[in-house]
Write a protein that holds these residues in place. Structure first.
Motif, PDB file in Angstrom:
ATOM      1  N   ALA A 266       0.832  -1.204   0.000  1.00  0.00           N
ATOM      2  CA  ALA A 266       0.000   0.000   0.000  1.00  0.00           C
ATOM      3  C   ALA A 266       0.865   1.252   0.000  1.00  0.00           C
ATOM      4  O   ALA A 266       0.587   2.207  -0.735  1.00  0.00           O
ATOM      5  CB  ALA A 266      -0.931  -0.010   1.210  1.00  0.00           C
ATOM      6  N   ARG A 267       1.935   1.248   0.798  1.00  0.00           N
ATOM      7  CA  ARG A 267       2.836   2.409   0.817  1.00  0.00           C
ATOM      8  C   ARG A 267       3.477   2.613  -0.549  1.00  0.00           C
ATOM      9  O   ARG A 267       3.558   3.734  -1.053  1.00  0.00           O
ATOM     10  CB  ARG A 267       3.932   2.226   1.878  1.00  0.00           C
ATOM     11  CG  ARG A 267       3.508   2.521   3.294  1.00  0.00           C
ATOM     12  CD  ARG A 267       4.719   2.722   4.198  1.00  0.00           C
ATOM     13  NE  ARG A 267       5.588   1.542   4.195  1.00  0.00           N
ATOM     14  CZ  ARG A 267       5.455   0.521   5.011  1.00  0.00           C
ATOM     15  NH1 ARG A 267       4.479   0.504   5.896  1.00  0.00           N
ATOM     16  NH2 ARG A 267       6.302  -0.503   4.953  1.00  0.00           N
ATOM     17  N   GLY A 268       3.935   1.520  -1.151  1.00  0.00           N
ATOM     18  CA  GLY A 268       4.554   1.625  -2.471  1.00  0.00           C
ATOM     19  C   GLY A 268       3.584   2.073  -3.537  1.00  0.00           C
ATOM     20  O   GLY A 268       3.981   2.709  -4.523  1.00  0.00           O
ATOM     21  N   ALA A 269       2.304   1.769  -3.360  1.00  0.00           N
ATOM     22  CA  ALA A 269       1.276   2.142  -4.339  1.00  0.00           C
ATOM     23  C   ALA A 269       0.644   3.488  -4.022  1.00  0.00           C
ATOM     24  O   ALA A 269      -0.281   3.921  -4.717  1.00  0.00           O
ATOM     25  CB  ALA A 269       0.192   1.066  -4.380  1.00  0.00           C
ATOM     26  N   VAL A 270       1.126   4.155  -2.988  1.00  0.00           N
ATOM     27  CA  VAL A 270       0.618   5.460  -2.562  1.00  0.00           C
ATOM     28  C   VAL A 270      -0.891   5.396  -2.340  1.00  0.00           C
ATOM     29  O   VAL A 270      -1.671   6.150  -2.927  1.00  0.00           O
ATOM     30  CB  VAL A 270       0.967   6.570  -3.576  1.00  0.00           C
ATOM     31  CG1 VAL A 270       0.800   7.949  -2.939  1.00  0.00           C
ATOM     32  CG2 VAL A 270       2.382   6.426  -4.095  1.00  0.00           C
ATOM     33  N   MET A 271      -1.310   4.461  -1.494  1.00  0.00           N
ATOM     34  CA  MET A 271      -2.717   4.378  -1.099  1.00  0.00           C
ATOM     35  C   MET A 271      -2.765   3.846   0.324  1.00  0.00           C
ATOM     36  O   MET A 271      -1.781   3.294   0.831  1.00  0.00           O
ATOM     37  CB  MET A 271      -3.518   3.483  -2.043  1.00  0.00           C
ATOM     38  CG  MET A 271      -3.107   2.016  -2.060  1.00  0.00           C
ATOM     39  SD  MET A 271      -4.161   0.975  -3.129  1.00  0.00           S
ATOM     40  CE  MET A 271      -3.887   1.695  -4.747  1.00  0.00           C
ATOM     41  N   SER A 272      -3.890   4.016   0.971  1.00  0.00           N
ATOM     42  CA  SER A 272      -4.030   3.525   2.337  1.00  0.00           C
ATOM     43  C   SER A 272      -4.140   2.009   2.350  1.00  0.00           C
ATOM     44  O   SER A 272      -4.572   1.392   1.372  1.00  0.00           O
ATOM     45  CB  SER A 272      -5.262   4.139   2.997  1.00  0.00           C
ATOM     46  OG  SER A 272      -6.440   3.672   2.362  1.00  0.00           O
TER      47      SER A 272
END
Length: 276
Positions: free
Chosen positions: A25-31
């Motif tokens: 999620a961090r790598g995909a820039v989402m929660s």
């Protein structure tokens, strides 16, 4: 694979990679909660959601194409501005920054406002005030847009802007601040991989400047309408926007002619400031 099955398939990919959901999620820039909803089928992922998840997982090009093609089953997606406001305008800036970090080529046509990547902080505030944001969200959104401007200096990218002359003269700010905005555009135009062109209002046209749009890598178009942001990914539709952009780029002023027009606009604002 249809779009309804994407979430389950993406979860299987993540589990096979051995990655934790929070890390992806961090790598995909989402929660993490958004990723969980996608993986459990409670939220249909957009094309950009799928691309960011796949990038975070580091999958092969073959798998990326398969999953992105499935996401493109719905070629046009619309997200109402009221929804973007609800989730946070500053979050939207972070998601756009992630998208721009992955692209190599940007084409942006804007007939109404100075493009966000070229705006001064004062111009940003004037534009964003119409969304009735709280001061805290407004400040975070402006900071997010300023961070996005780092892409102007990134190596390996080509950024092309086509704007219209009436937009330059649209007075969102006092004359002194408008003059500073002209200087900001002039400064960006000197960067080696940035091409800024201005369509003069007295040039004969064969097309209509309907609305703003952004083309990223000839595969995704973002269109801003009054009520929503549209994402277009169908190849034939994307080509329509590419042709429209190139048509306006051909009739636009560039180089010294463009610089001369911007300088003229700036000097008009400065004279108004002196005599006001």
């Amino acid at each position: 694979m249809n779009k309804a099955q994407l979430g389950t398939a993406l979860r299987a990919l993540r589990q096979a990679s051995g990655r934790e959901a929070k890390s992806v999620a961090r790598g995909a820039v989402m929660s993490a909660s958004k990723l969980s909803k996608i993986e459990n089928g409670r939220l249909a992922p957009s094309v950009t959601d799928v691309e960011r998840i796949l990038s975070a997982l580091g999958v092969s090009e073959e798998i990326r194409r398969e999953y992105v093609d499935a996401a493109r089953a719905a070629a046009t997606e619309a997200t109402a501005w009221r929804h973007l406001k609800r989730i946070g305008a500053d979050k939207g800036q972070r998601e756009t920054q992630a998208l721009e970090a992955q692209m190599t080529t940007l084409r942006l046509f804007q007939p109404a406002l100075v493009p966000g990547l070229l705006q001064t902080p004062e111009y940003m505030r004037a534009v964003l005030l119409r969304h009735e944001l709280s001061e805290d969200v407004l400040a975070r959104t402006i900071n997010g847009r300023l961070l996005r401007q780092h892409v102007l200096y990134a190596k390996g990218k080509t950024l092309r802007f086509v704007i219209t002359e009436p937009m330059l003269r649209w007075r969102l700010l006092p004359p002194r601040m408008m003059a500073a905005q002209m200087d900001r555009i002039l400064s960006a135009s000197r960067l080696p991989h940035v091409d800024i062109r201005v369509v003069p209002q007295d040039a004969r046209q064969t097309d209509i400047a309907n609305h703003a749009f952004v083309i990223r890598d000839d595969r995704l178009v973002t269109v801003e309408t009054v009520h929503a942001e549209l994402v277009v990914t169908d190849a034939q539709d994307v080509e329509l926007y590419v042709r429209k952009f190139e048509n306006f780029a051909e009739t636009a002023l560039r180089g010294r002619e463009m610089t001369s027009l911007l300088t003229e606009c700036r000097d008009i604002f400065l004279r108004e400031e002196e005599t006001g």
